[in-house]
Design a protein around this motif. Structure first.
Motif, PDB file in Angstrom:
ATOM      1  N   ALA A 163      42.142  45.309  63.579  1.00  0.00           N
ATOM      2  CA  ALA A 163      41.413  45.227  62.307  1.00  0.00           C
ATOM      3  C   ALA A 163      39.922  45.476  62.515  1.00  0.00           C
ATOM      4  N   ASP A 168      38.035  47.466  59.400  1.00  0.00           N
ATOM      5  CA  ASP A 168      38.448  46.610  58.281  1.00  0.00           C
ATOM      6  C   ASP A 168      37.641  45.313  58.243  1.00  0.00           C
ATOM      7  N   ARG A 169      37.465  44.680  59.387  1.00  0.00           N
ATOM      8  CA  ARG A 169      36.753  43.397  59.407  1.00  0.00           C
ATOM      9  C   ARG A 169      35.289  43.587  58.995  1.00  0.00           C
ATOM     10  N   GLN A 172      35.186  44.075  55.317  1.00  0.00           N
ATOM     11  CA  GLN A 172      35.405  42.798  54.608  1.00  0.00           C
ATOM     12  C   GLN A 172      34.128  41.957  54.603  1.00  0.00           C
ATOM     13  N   ILE A 173      33.458  41.926  55.746  1.00  0.00           N
ATOM     14  CA  ILE A 173      32.233  41.116  55.835  1.00  0.00           C
ATOM     15  C   ILE A 173      31.162  41.697  54.910  1.00  0.00           C
ATOM     16  N   GLN A 175      31.514  43.780  52.377  1.00  0.00           N
ATOM     17  CA  GLN A 175      31.898  43.706  50.961  1.00  0.00           C
ATOM     18  C   GLN A 175      31.666  42.291  50.423  1.00  0.00           C
ATOM     19  N   THR A 176      31.977  41.289  51.245  1.00  0.00           N
ATOM     20  CA  THR A 176      31.752  39.911  50.822  1.00  0.00           C
ATOM     21  C   THR A 176      30.272  39.639  50.612  1.00  0.00           C
ATOM     22  N   SER A 181      33.815  43.882  45.422  1.00  0.00           N
ATOM     23  CA  SER A 181      35.264  44.097  45.539  1.00  0.00           C
ATOM     24  C   SER A 181      35.721  45.516  45.229  1.00  0.00           C
ATOM     25  N   PRO A 183      36.646  49.225  46.034  1.00  0.00           N
ATOM     26  CA  PRO A 183      37.026  49.839  47.313  1.00  0.00           C
ATOM     27  C   PRO A 183      35.925  50.766  47.822  1.00  0.00           C
TER      28      PRO A 183
ATOM     29  N   GLY B  44      34.329  36.622  55.643  1.00  0.00           N
ATOM     30  CA  GLY B  44      34.718  37.840  54.930  1.00  0.00           C
ATOM     31  C   GLY B  44      36.181  37.875  54.542  1.00  0.00           C
ATOM     32  N   LEU B  45      36.878  36.761  54.712  1.00  0.00           N
ATOM     33  CA  LEU B  45      38.310  36.752  54.386  1.00  0.00           C
ATOM     34  C   LEU B  45      38.581  36.335  52.934  1.00  0.00           C
ATOM     35  N   ASP B  46      37.568  35.751  52.291  1.00  0.00           N
ATOM     36  CA  ASP B  46      37.727  35.406  50.870  1.00  0.00           C
ATOM     37  C   ASP B  46      37.337  36.628  50.039  1.00  0.00           C
ATOM     38  N   LEU B  47      38.187  37.627  50.065  1.00  0.00           N
ATOM     39  CA  LEU B  47      37.842  38.896  49.420  1.00  0.00           C
ATOM     40  C   LEU B  47      39.100  39.676  49.043  1.00  0.00           C
ATOM     41  N   CYS B  48      39.099  40.204  47.846  1.00  0.00           N
ATOM     42  CA  CYS B  48      40.101  41.206  47.480  1.00  0.00           C
ATOM     43  C   CYS B  48      39.363  42.464  47.043  1.00  0.00           C
ATOM     44  N   SER B  49      39.868  43.593  47.488  1.00  0.00           N
ATOM     45  CA  SER B  49      39.284  44.883  47.131  1.00  0.00           C
ATOM     46  C   SER B  49      40.194  45.492  46.062  1.00  0.00           C
ATOM     47  N   ALA B 111      41.920  40.464  51.878  1.00  0.00           N
ATOM     48  CA  ALA B 111      41.558  40.408  53.303  1.00  0.00           C
ATOM     49  C   ALA B 111      42.334  39.326  54.050  1.00  0.00           C
ATOM     50  N   VAL B 112      42.791  39.679  55.228  1.00  0.00           N
ATOM     51  CA  VAL B 112      43.341  38.715  56.190  1.00  0.00           C
ATOM     52  C   VAL B 112      42.754  39.084  57.553  1.00  0.00           C
ATOM     53  N   GLU B 113      42.938  38.212  58.537  1.00  0.00           N
ATOM     54  CA  GLU B 113      42.321  38.470  59.845  1.00  0.00           C
ATOM     55  C   GLU B 113      42.787  39.780  60.462  1.00  0.00           C
ATOM     56  N   ARG B 114      44.026  40.182  60.179  1.00  0.00           N
ATOM     57  CA  ARG B 114      44.528  41.410  60.813  1.00  0.00           C
ATOM     58  C   ARG B 114      44.263  42.649  59.952  1.00  0.00           C
ATOM     59  N   GLY B 115      43.497  42.514  58.871  1.00  0.00           N
ATOM     60  CA  GLY B 115      43.133  43.679  58.055  1.00  0.00           C
ATOM     61  C   GLY B 115      43.283  43.391  56.568  1.00  0.00           C
ATOM     62  N   TRP B 116      44.139  44.153  55.923  1.00  0.00           N
ATOM     63  CA  TRP B 116      44.334  44.002  54.483  1.00  0.00           C
ATOM     64  C   TRP B 116      45.805  43.808  54.162  1.00  0.00           C
TER      65      TRP B 116
END
Lengths: 265, 151
Positions: A163, A168-169, A172-173, A175-176, A181, A183, B44-49, B111-116
């Motif tokens: 990830a 991806d990580r 996510q960081i 974007q947060t 949100s 894409p 960054g895991l509290d996120l939806c795209s 988001a999850v630790e392993r990606g989306w």
């Protein structure tokens, strides 16, 4: 190997970089921890004692009074805050990695000649008619660089996931923090991959380059830019200031001394 | 004597600093007594795209503009960044109400630790369904596991 081992353990150098680290660490400790040590946060005898321990040891470290002992006492306290209060008493903010780095760096400073320059210790010695050399064994400074290398290497290890490698990580960081949100466009996805790959290259580079004289200065400059970038984007609190300050331990102490002499002429 | 002490202290400290993080980071020990340098692994895991589409016309919906914001920075943090499927569902319903839309489809990756995890593929009309239905048979909370079907 023998020479490197001997240099690592027994080398002597100017005490000025250690003294600057001493003053900086005391200020960083105040900025992060002093508020929680005030009587208003808890007036039990234990908390008052803890506050006295913190304020006296950090003040002694700042002014350079019994400097190495002060570094040991403050470092021991910060580690106690993390181990006993942070994990034991569930004071979560004290469990953070920046607290641990600050505590370890401060206790390691007690193995460096941090009181022989810019200190009350020195001023008192001069008043007694002594002229103590601004030099000493710098094992503590070398251990601080070991700490930095360890942080970079194990931080890279923790990022060794698909990830993170795919960006991806990082996406996510960011974007947060700022992008929200919606894409990312394809160019944004690639930008996240490049930033991730850059991080995976920069951290191991710093871990190694801080030990190589020719690469030291570029590594410090790259590291400062890297940490300032993180500081701008993420709530890392004192970690940036601590790390940048600790880069002083990676520089040749005698070169730092000569540089300060030139600056003061 | 001092030289021997330096060898002992220096070697022990080096070993602790360099190898100590292996205990929590490789072997799973608690980090209380060991250094651990896992920075922002949970951030960054509290996120939806998300991507919203008008279910009638098929046109994409600019979600922040639909809420009355001309620019990203005008929206509040909770509008800009949707932290979970429930927040996605709430925002869609607000847009449906504000724009008078009857059918909005949601494509959402959370988001999850392993990606989306692709939690919503647009099968449902998000103006009317609950969060549990929107996530198409998954848990509405991280790690968004697919729910087992009842026999």
């Amino acid at each position: 190997v023998t020479r490197a081992f001997h240099w690592f353990l027994h080398a002597e150098g100017s005490s000025r970089p250690a003294a600057l680290v001493r003053v900086g660490l005391a200020l960083i400790a105040w900025s992060r921890l002093a508020g929680g040590m005030m009587p208003i946060q808890g007036a039990s005898p234990e908390r008052l004692l803890l506050g006295a321990w913190f304020y006296l040891s950090s003040l002694a470290l700042f002014v350079g009074f019994r400097s190495q002992l002060a570094a040991f006492l403050l470092g021991a306290q910060i580690l106690t805050l993390r181990i006993h209060y942070g994990f034991g008493e569930k004071v979560e903010p004290w469990t953070h990695h920046h607290i641990h780095a600050l505590g370890l760096a401060t206790i390691l400073l007690s193995l460096a000649p941090c009181g022989r320059s810019y200190s009350l210790d020195r001023w008192l010695a001069l008043r007694r008619g002594e002229r103590p050399p601004e030099r000493g064994n710098v094992l503590g400074m070398h251990l601080i660089v070991v700490l930095l290398s360890s942080i970079y290497l194990w931080s890279t290890y923790s990022k060794g996931t698909i990830a993170f490698f795919q960006g991806d990580r990082m996406a996510q960081i960011l974007q947060t923090v700022i992008l929200g949100s919606d894409p990312l466009p394809p160019a944004g996805v690639w930008a996240m991959r490049l930033v991730s790959w850059g991080t995976l290259l920069v951290e191991p580079f710093l871990a190694v380059a801080l030990w190589i004289p020719r690469l030291r200065l570029p590594a410090v400059l790259v590291g400062i830019a890297f940490h300032l970038g993180i500081y701008y984007l993420l709530p890392v609190t004192i970690f940036t200031a601590t790390t940048i300050l600790l880069y002083l331990a990676a520089l040749d102490p005698d070169e730092v001394h000569a540089f300060l002499d030139r600056m003061q002429q | 004597m001092i030289r021997v002490l330096r060898v002992v202290v220096g070697s022990a400290a080096t070993l602790y600093l360099l190898a100590g993080p292996a205990m929590p980071q490789v072997f799973g020990a608690h980090t209380r007594w060991w250094p651990s340098w896992r920075m922002f692994t949970g951030y960054g895991l509290d996120l939806c795209s998300v991507r919203f589409t008008d279910g009638v016309t098929g046109e994409p919906i600019d979600r922040l503009r639909a809420l009355g914001h001309d620019h990203l920075w005008e929206a509040s943090a909770s509008e800009r960044t949707l932290k979970d499927p429930a927040a996605v569902s709430r925002q869609v319903k607000a847009i449906c109400k504000k724009q008078g839309l009857d059918d909005v489809r949601v494509d959402a990756f959370c988001a999850v630790e392993r990606g989306w995890v692709h939690v919503a593929t647009g099968k449902e009309n998000a103006c009317v369904v609950s969060t549990d239905t929107l996530v198409e048979g998954r848990d509405a909370k991280r790690p968004y596991r697919r729910k087992k079907k009842q026999p």
